[in-house]
Design an enzyme around this catalytic site. Structure first.
Site, short mmCIF file in Angstrom:
data_model
loop_
_atom_site.label_atom_id
_atom_site.label_comp_id
_atom_site.label_asym_id
_atom_site.label_seq_id
_atom_site.Cartn_x
_atom_site.Cartn_y
_atom_site.Cartn_z
N HIS A 195 -67.22 26.25 -0.46
CA HIS A 195 -67.34 25.24 -1.81
C HIS A 195 -68.39 24.17 -1.76
CE1 HIS A 195 -65.91 23.72 -5.87
NE2 HIS A 195 -66.64 22.87 -5.41
N HIS A 215 -71.78 21.71 -3.69
CA HIS A 215 -72.86 21.57 -4.50
C HIS A 215 -74.13 21.06 -4.16
CE1 HIS A 215 -69.63 21.44 -7.76
NE2 HIS A 215 -68.78 20.94 -6.66
N LYS A 251 -67.67 31.70 -10.71
CA LYS A 251 -66.75 30.49 -10.79
C LYS A 251 -66.08 30.23 -12.06
CE LYS A 251 -65.47 26.42 -9.72
NZ LYS A 251 -65.49 25.35 -8.72
N HIS A 274 -61.44 26.38 -10.63
CA HIS A 274 -61.14 25.17 -10.59
C HIS A 274 -60.00 24.77 -11.34
CE1 HIS A 274 -62.33 20.58 -10.96
NE2 HIS A 274 -61.42 20.64 -11.54
N HIS A 290 -60.39 23.60 -3.83
CA HIS A 290 -60.18 22.33 -3.65
C HIS A 290 -58.75 21.86 -4.07
CE1 HIS A 290 -61.34 21.96 -7.70
NE2 HIS A 290 -62.67 22.10 -7.35
N ASP A 340 -66.56 20.91 -1.03
CA ASP A 340 -66.74 20.32 -2.26
C ASP A 340 -67.61 19.09 -2.26
OD1 ASP A 340 -66.76 20.12 -5.06
OD2 ASP A 340 -64.70 19.11 -5.21
C1 NCD Z 1 -68.02 18.15 -8.92
C2 NCD Z 1 -69.56 17.77 -8.90
O1 NCD Z 1 -70.05 16.72 -9.04
O2 NCD Z 1 -70.26 18.75 -9.35
N1 NCD Z 1 -67.23 16.88 -8.44
C3 NCD Z 1 -66.32 16.62 -7.99
O3 NCD Z 1 -65.59 15.62 -7.85
N2 NCD Z 1 -65.76 17.54 -7.16
C4 NCD Z 1 -67.65 19.05 -9.59
C5 NCD Z 1 -66.18 19.72 -9.22
O4 NCD Z 1 -66.38 20.47 -8.13
O5 NCD Z 1 -65.16 19.29 -9.68
ZN ZN Z 2 -66.95 21.35 -6.58
#
Ligand code: NCD
Ligand code: ZN
Length: 346
Positions: free
Chosen positions: A14, A16, A100, A137, A175, A248
């Protein structure tokens, strides 16, 4: 005491990576250590169609430094307009590894997420049929529900009914932050797994709020009380195949974090493996680190494990991680665990 440990190269289930200048800056932080990662589709606009996922994958590979090798595992962002056939085709061609699901409004860039689960039923049925995992999520978004209860309420009112009505659907609870999440994951058979982040093994809600507010510890789902952190530690370090790493890691510019309405996300790509070595050593579970970071994830996703290794070493001197990663638009702060770490990864 063990001073080095060699493990199969880890994957991040996971992640970003964002786009543009941010992608360029943060991608090497992951690719240096991880073989693959499940790439979150919450761009603006979100990655909704197979052709958008293809284009995003091309941008990620174009941003990858030549000397690094890394495989982005793409996902599609589920909306109420998602076409089951587009999803099935993207899976069959090997382009995507998961879909997702964001409940609308649950987190950063989730406005296009799902409001009425009946409207995504045809996609979910198709996914169940072809074995394509759904990454969830798991938080309700109703204003009446306290933010610290949103995961537990989601499990009871959304996730469990969904799984009862579509038991073949393969689900990743993403998460997880609560003992409720750990307990629920234990009730599932081989169609249910859960990812756990690095930071939720390290911080509880006191770290965010005691002695002044710490925006860099604010993420979603928000860290809960200590009993939950301890349950997550036990699950992550147990070796149980249902639990694996999804960092995450969610970079935001410092300006967007240090604000009157700061963004949610902890940026852990840079130091995740040394931090995990520290945590697993504290739990006397270094022998299970490889299962959590490198074996359980591929097994659930039905992918081969990476064929090379990384080595984690512990020295007598404290490891100095960079405090910030610079991007064209400003710095991103690297997660600071708040204690000295003596591990490095190479
Ligand atoms: C994530 C993001 O910033 O894209 N933020 C986070 O706090 N984890 C989004 C997410 O996975 O909830
Ligand atoms: Zn995330």
């Amino acid at each position: 005491m063990k001073h080095s440990i060699t493990v199969t190269r880890p994957d991040d289930w996971h992640l970003h990576l964002r786009d543009g200048a941010m992608l360029q800056a943060v991608l090497p932080e992951t690719a240096r250590t991880f073989g693959r990662a499940i790439i979150m589709p919450n761009l603006v606009p979100p990655v909704v169609t197979a052709s958008q996922a293809q284009a995003y994958r091309d941008r990620i590979l174009a941003a990858l430094p030549k000397e690094m090798s890394f495989t982005p595992l793409m996902t599609l962002y589920l909306t109420e307009e998602t076409d089951p056939n587009d999803v099935a085709q993207a899976y069959e061609t090997g382009l995507i590894k998961a879909v997702k699901l964001y409940p609308a409004g649950a987190t950063t860039n989730s406005a296009s997420g799902v409001r009425n689960f009946e409207n995504v039923r045809p996609v979910l049925e198709k996914m169940a049929e072809i074995g394509l995992p759904l990454c969830i999520h798991g938080e309700v978004t109703t204003h009446e529900v306290d933010i610290f209860d949103r995961e537990a309420v989601f499990i009871e009112t959304v996730l469990d009914p969904l799984r009862q009505s579509l038991p073949e659907l393969r689900v990743v609870m993403e998460h997880i932050t609560t003992k409720d999440g750990v307990d629920y994951a234990h009730t599932g058979g081989d169609t249910l797994a859960a990812t756990i982040t690095t930071h939720h093994l390290i911080i509880n809600r006191n770290h965010i709020l005691v002695g002044g507010i710490k925006p860099h510890y604010y993420c979603l789902p928000v860290a809960k009380r200590e009993t939950h952190r301890l349950a997550l530690r036990k699950a992550a370090t147990s070796g149980d195949p249902r639990f694996f790493l999804g960092t995450d890691s969610a970079p935001h510019l410092d300006g967007d974090k240090l604000s009157a309405c700061g963004c949610a996300g902890c940026f852990t790509a840079t130091n995740t493996m040394p931090l995990l070595a520290h945590v697993f050593e504290e739990e006397n579970a270094l022998a299970n680190l490889e299962a959590f970071t490198s074996k359980n994830g591929p097994a659930f996703y039905r992918l081969p494990e990476n064929t090379d290794t990384i080595t984690l070493r512990k020295s007598d001197t404290q490891t100095n991680f960079p405090e910030k990663i610079e991007t064209e638009n400003g710095p991103v702060t690297v997660f600071d665990p708040g204690f000295p770490v003596f591990w490095t990864a190479d």
